[in-house]
Design a protein around this motif. Structure first.
Motif, PDB file in Angstrom:
ATOM      1  N   ALA A  51      46.383  56.114  48.684  1.00 35.86           N
ATOM      2  CA  ALA A  51      45.890  54.868  48.819  1.00 35.86           C
ATOM      3  C   ALA A  51      46.316  54.046  47.426  1.00 35.86           C
ATOM      4  O   ALA A  51      47.503  53.545  47.618  1.00 35.86           O
ATOM      5  N   THR A  52      45.424  53.725  46.404  1.00 32.17           N
ATOM      6  CA  THR A  52      46.233  52.577  45.641  1.00 32.17           C
ATOM      7  C   THR A  52      46.805  53.183  44.377  1.00 32.17           C
ATOM      8  O   THR A  52      47.465  52.286  43.594  1.00 32.17           O
ATOM      9  N   ARG A  53      47.308  54.334  44.520  1.00 31.30           N
ATOM     10  CA  ARG A  53      48.173  54.717  43.497  1.00 31.30           C
ATOM     11  C   ARG A  53      47.528  54.719  42.052  1.00 31.30           C
ATOM     12  O   ARG A  53      48.276  54.467  41.075  1.00 31.30           O
ATOM     13  N   VAL A  64      45.875  37.271  59.072  1.00 31.63           N
ATOM     14  CA  VAL A  64      46.304  38.287  58.276  1.00 31.63           C
ATOM     15  C   VAL A  64      45.742  38.603  56.963  1.00 31.63           C
ATOM     16  O   VAL A  64      45.850  37.607  56.109  1.00 31.63           O
ATOM     17  N   VAL A  65      45.121  39.701  56.838  1.00 35.93           N
ATOM     18  CA  VAL A  65      44.785  40.013  55.297  1.00 35.93           C
ATOM     19  C   VAL A  65      45.535  41.106  54.919  1.00 35.93           C
ATOM     20  O   VAL A  65      45.812  42.048  55.309  1.00 35.93           O
ATOM     21  N   ASN A  66      46.454  40.593  53.734  1.00 34.83           N
ATOM     22  CA  ASN A  66      47.157  41.597  53.187  1.00 34.83           C
ATOM     23  C   ASN A  66      46.871  41.732  51.706  1.00 34.83           C
ATOM     24  O   ASN A  66      46.295  40.649  50.951  1.00 34.83           O
ATOM     25  N   ALA A 112      42.968  40.088  46.943  1.00 32.80           N
ATOM     26  CA  ALA A 112      43.245  40.143  45.337  1.00 32.80           C
ATOM     27  C   ALA A 112      41.929  40.489  44.836  1.00 32.80           C
ATOM     28  O   ALA A 112      41.525  40.337  43.515  1.00 32.80           O
ATOM     29  N   ASP A 113      40.825  41.076  45.651  1.00 34.92           N
ATOM     30  CA  ASP A 113      39.720  41.726  44.983  1.00 34.92           C
ATOM     31  C   ASP A 113      39.736  43.068  44.471  1.00 34.92           C
ATOM     32  O   ASP A 113      38.901  43.884  45.031  1.00 34.92           O
ATOM     33  N   GLU A 114      40.805  43.628  43.591  1.00 34.50           N
ATOM     34  CA  GLU A 114      41.052  44.700  43.351  1.00 34.50           C
ATOM     35  C   GLU A 114      39.885  45.239  42.821  1.00 34.50           C
ATOM     36  O   GLU A 114      39.499  44.869  41.425  1.00 34.50           O
ATOM     37  N   GLY A 171      39.623  52.619  38.621  1.00 31.56           N
ATOM     38  CA  GLY A 171      41.032  53.489  38.373  1.00 31.56           C
ATOM     39  C   GLY A 171      42.174  52.354  38.928  1.00 31.56           C
ATOM     40  O   GLY A 171      43.190  52.592  38.194  1.00 31.56           O
ATOM     41  N   THR A 172      41.887  51.364  39.856  1.00 30.97           N
ATOM     42  CA  THR A 172      42.971  50.523  40.213  1.00 30.97           C
ATOM     43  C   THR A 172      43.309  49.565  39.372  1.00 30.97           C
ATOM     44  O   THR A 172      42.340  48.690  39.230  1.00 30.97           O
ATOM     45  N   CYS A 173      44.408  49.407  38.830  1.00 33.45           N
ATOM     46  CA  CYS A 173      44.778  48.197  37.968  1.00 33.45           C
ATOM     47  C   CYS A 173      45.858  47.745  38.115  1.00 33.45           C
ATOM     48  O   CYS A 173      46.911  47.623  37.065  1.00 33.45           O
ATOM     49  N   LEU A 177      54.080  45.279  61.120  1.00 33.85           N
ATOM     50  CA  LEU A 177      53.274  45.541  62.507  1.00 33.85           C
ATOM     51  C   LEU A 177      51.944  44.724  62.713  1.00 33.85           C
ATOM     52  O   LEU A 177      51.651  44.013  63.606  1.00 33.85           O
ATOM     53  N   LYS A 178      51.227  44.805  61.438  1.00 37.94           N
ATOM     54  CA  LYS A 178      50.001  43.958  61.348  1.00 37.94           C
ATOM     55  C   LYS A 178      50.256  42.432  61.671  1.00 37.94           C
ATOM     56  O   LYS A 178      49.574  41.822  62.415  1.00 37.94           O
ATOM     57  N   TRP A 179      51.291  42.178  61.063  1.00 41.21           N
ATOM     58  CA  TRP A 179      51.627  40.485  61.282  1.00 41.21           C
ATOM     59  C   TRP A 179      52.065  40.373  62.838  1.00 41.21           C
ATOM     60  O   TRP A 179      51.672  39.112  63.401  1.00 41.21           O
ATOM     61  N   GLY A 190      47.814  51.714  53.680  1.00 39.21           N
ATOM     62  CA  GLY A 190      49.066  52.041  54.140  1.00 39.21           C
ATOM     63  C   GLY A 190      49.372  51.709  55.423  1.00 39.21           C
ATOM     64  O   GLY A 190      50.466  52.193  56.180  1.00 39.21           O
ATOM     65  N   PHE A 191      48.679  50.658  55.988  1.00 35.69           N
ATOM     66  CA  PHE A 191      49.041  50.218  57.482  1.00 35.69           C
ATOM     67  C   PHE A 191      50.316  49.457  57.441  1.00 35.69           C
ATOM     68  O   PHE A 191      50.605  48.533  56.477  1.00 35.69           O
ATOM     69  N   PRO A 192      51.466  49.576  58.427  1.00 34.92           N
ATOM     70  CA  PRO A 192      52.549  48.883  58.415  1.00 34.92           C
ATOM     71  C   PRO A 192      52.232  47.433  58.574  1.00 34.92           C
ATOM     72  O   PRO A 192      51.617  46.842  59.341  1.00 34.92           O
TER      73      PRO A 192
END
Ligand code: NAD
Ligand code: SF4
Length: 435
Positions: free
Chosen positions: A319-321, A213-215, A88-90, A94-96, A69-71, A64-66
Motif C-alpha cells: 500500500a502506501t509504505r 486519469v487519476v494518479n 493529493a488527498d493523502e 500513518g501515511t505522510c 497501463l492505466k494511461w 499499485g496499479f501499473p
C-alpha cells in the motif's frame, strides 16, 4: 529528516529536500529539473506512454496499479476534453509522504503533471489537495505560477509550440473518503464526495464524465526522471514486478522517524536500522507496512522484501509504505480502537455494512479497551468485520475491518483480556432474582 544517507537509499524525488529553498524553480532547474519535460515534448505522446508502461511504475497511492497501463486505458481521442487529476488527498493514518514531497519538491509534481497530461492528450490538469494543508496549497500555487511565468506550462509549449496546458490546484474540505478516486471526482465537480459505482472507471468516464486519469502525487512526480533517464534506469532499482524507488515513511517507536527513499524490496529490518533502531531499551511488537488499512505484521516479517508481491505473500499489503512501528509498551487494543474511531468518523454513510458496522465495531472496541467487554465480544468483532469486508461499496469498509481482524489474529489474548464475565453469569440466582 534528510535523505542523504548512503547505502540502500536512492534519493531521487528527495534529492533536493535539504537544499536551500528546495521548492523554487531555480533550485529544481539547477539539479536538472524540467529536462524530462523538454525531452517528452519531443516524443510522440504514445512513446511517452510506452516508456512509462515499460518502466513498470506502479501506482504509489496504495493500490499499485501499473501507471502506464492505466494511461493506455483512455479511449481514442474524440475531440472532447480529457483530464489528469492528481490525487493529493493523502489521509491514510500513518501515511505522510506526499505532503513533504509537495512541500519540499513541488516542481517534481508540476513537471510530472505536464508530462503525464501531454502523454494522455490532456490540456487541463487538476491537483486535488487536502484543504487543511494550507501551507502545501500555497506552495503548489507558487510552483504552478513559477512554471507558468517561465513558459513551462501555459500556451505554445513544445518545439512546435502546439501544446497547451493549464493546471488548477484545488483544495478539498478534508474528508478521508475524498481520497477514493471517484468520491474525489464528485467533490471536484462540486458534489458531496461519495464513491461512484465502478465500472465505468475514470479512464472511461471520470471528471465531467470525460476520460480521466487519476494518479497519486508520488506516481506523477516519478515520471520526469523515468522519461529523462529511461525505463532501464528505473528497472535497475527494485524487484522484477515492483520496479523503481519509493518513499518509505517510518514513524512510531524508532529513534529517528522520517522519510527514507529506497528501492522497492528493501526490508523493514533495514529501514528500522536506517531510522536509528528501536527506542533505547525497547523491542518491536508489531508494525504496519502501509498504514492502518493494511494487516499488521510482527518481528517474524522483518526480513520480508517490501515489494507488492512479497508483502502480499506475507499476508498484508505494501500500500502506501506507511511503516508505523510499535514497541512492547503499546496496547494493541488501544491502537486499533483509535483506528476504528477514525474509520467510523470517516465512513461516508452510503452503504449499510460500513456505516452501521464501523459504529458497532467502535462500541465494542471501546468497551474492550475499558476492560468492560463481554466474553463473546472478540467473536462478535470477527463476525461484524467479516460482514463489512468484501460487502461494502468501497475500500474504506474493507480497511475498517482489516486492523481488527489482523489484530485478533496476532494478539487475541489482549482482546480477551478486555473482557469480563458479567455478574448474571457469575451469580445466576441473584441476578435472576433482581429481575
Ligand atoms: P483499485 O485497485 O480499485 O484501483 C486502482 C486504480 O486502478 C484506480 O485508479 C482504478 O481506476 C484503476 N483501475 C483498476 N481496474 C481498472 C480497469 N479495469 N480499468 C481501468 N482502470 C482500472 O484501488 P482503489 O480503491 O482506487 O485504491 C485502494 C488503495 O488506496 C488501497 O490499497 C490503499 O492502500 C490506498 N489508500 C491510500 C490512501 C492515501 O492516503 N494515499 C488512503 C486510503 C487508501
Ligand atoms: Fe461510504 Fe463506507 Fe460504503 Fe465506502 S464503504 S461507500 S465509505 S459507507
Amino acid at each position: 529528516m534528510s535523505i542523504t544517507a548512503p547505502g540502500r537509499l536512492t534519493p531521487i524525488l528527495s534529492d533536493i529536500w535539504d537544499a536551500e529553498r528546495s521548492w523554487t524553480l531555480a533550485t529544481y532547474r539547477d539539479r536538472g529539473g524540467y529536462e524530462g519535460l523538454a525531452k517528452a515534448l519531443t516524443m510522440p505522446p504514445e512513446d511517452v506512454v510506452a516508456e512509462v508502461k515499460a518502466s513498470g511504475l506502479r501506482g504509489r497511492g496504495g493500490a499499485g496499479f501499473p501507471t502506464g497501463l492505466k494511461w493506455s486505458f483512455l479511449p481514442k481521442p474524440d475531440g472532447g476534453p480529457r483530464y489528469l487529476v492528481v490525487n493529493a488527498d493523502e489521509s491514510e493514518p500513518g501515511t505522510c509522504k506526499d505532503i513533504p514531497l509537495m512541500l519540499a519538491n513541488p516542481h517534481a509534481l508540476v513537471e510530472g503533471v505536464a508530462i503525464t497530461s501531454y502523454a494522455i492528450g490532456g490540456h487541463h490538469a487538476f491537483i486535488y489537495l487536502r484543504g487543511e494543508t494550507v501551507h502545501v496549497y500555497r506552495r503548489l500555487l507558487a510552483a504552478v505560477r513559477e512554471a507558468r511565468e517561465a513558459g513551462l506550462i501555459g500556451t505554445g509549449l513544445g518545439p512546435n509550440g502546439d501544446y497547451d496546458l493549464e493546471i488548477t490546484v484545488h483544495a478539498g474540505a478534508g474528508a478521508y473518503i475524498c481520497g477514493e478516486e471517484t468520491a474525489l471526482l464528485d467533490s471536484l465537480e462540486g458534489l458531496r464526495g461519495q464513491p461512484r459505482l465502478k465500472p465505468p472507471f475514470p479512464a472511461v468516464a471520470g471528471l465531467y464524465a470525460r476520460p480521466t486519469v487519476v494518479n497519486n502525487v508520488e506516481s506523477v512526480a516519478s515520471v520526469p526522471t523515468i522519461i529523462k533517464h529511461g525505463k532501464d534506469w528505473f528497472t535497475s532499482m527494485g524487484t522484477e514486478k515492483s520496479a523503481g524507488h519509493g518513499l518509505f515513511s517510518v514513524s512510531g517507536h524508532v529513534k529517528n522517524p522520517g522519510q527514507f527513499e529506497a528501492p522497492l524490496g528493501i526490508t523493514m529490518r533495514e529501514l528500522i536500522e536506517l531510522a536509528g533502531g528501536m527506542r533505547e531499551g525497547h523491542r518491536l511488537k508489531f508494525w504496519t507496512p502501509g498504514g492502518s488499512s493494511t494487516p499488521i505484521l510482527t518481528e517474524a516479517e522483518l526480513d520480508v522484501p517490501l515489494d507488492y508481491e512479497s508483502v502480499g505473500a506475507a499476508g498484508s499489503m505494501l500500500a502506501t509504505r506507511a511503516l508505523m512501528v510499535f514497541d512492547e509498551t503499546t496496547s494493541v487494543v488501544r491502537v486499533i480502537a483509535r483506528w476504528t474511531d477514525f474509520y467510523q468518523h470517516e465512513s461516508c454513510g452510503k452503504c449499510t455494512p460500513c456505516r452501521e458496522g464501523t459504529y458497532w465495531m467502535k462500541q465494542v472496541m471501546h468497551r474492550l479497551e475499558a476492560g468492560q467487554g463481554l466474553p463473546s465480544d472478540v467473536d462478535l468483532l470477527l463476525d461484524v468485520s467479516a460482514n463489512i469486508a468484501g460487502r461494502s461499496f468501497c475500500a474504506l469498509g474493507d480497511a475498517s475491518a482489516t486492523p481488527i481482524q489482523s489484530g485478533i489474529k496476532h494478539f487475541r489474548s489482549e482482546f480477551e483480556a478486555g473482557t469480563h464475565t458479567p455478574a448474571w453469569e457469575l451469580f445466576p440466582y441473584e441476578a435472576s432474582a433482581i429481575f
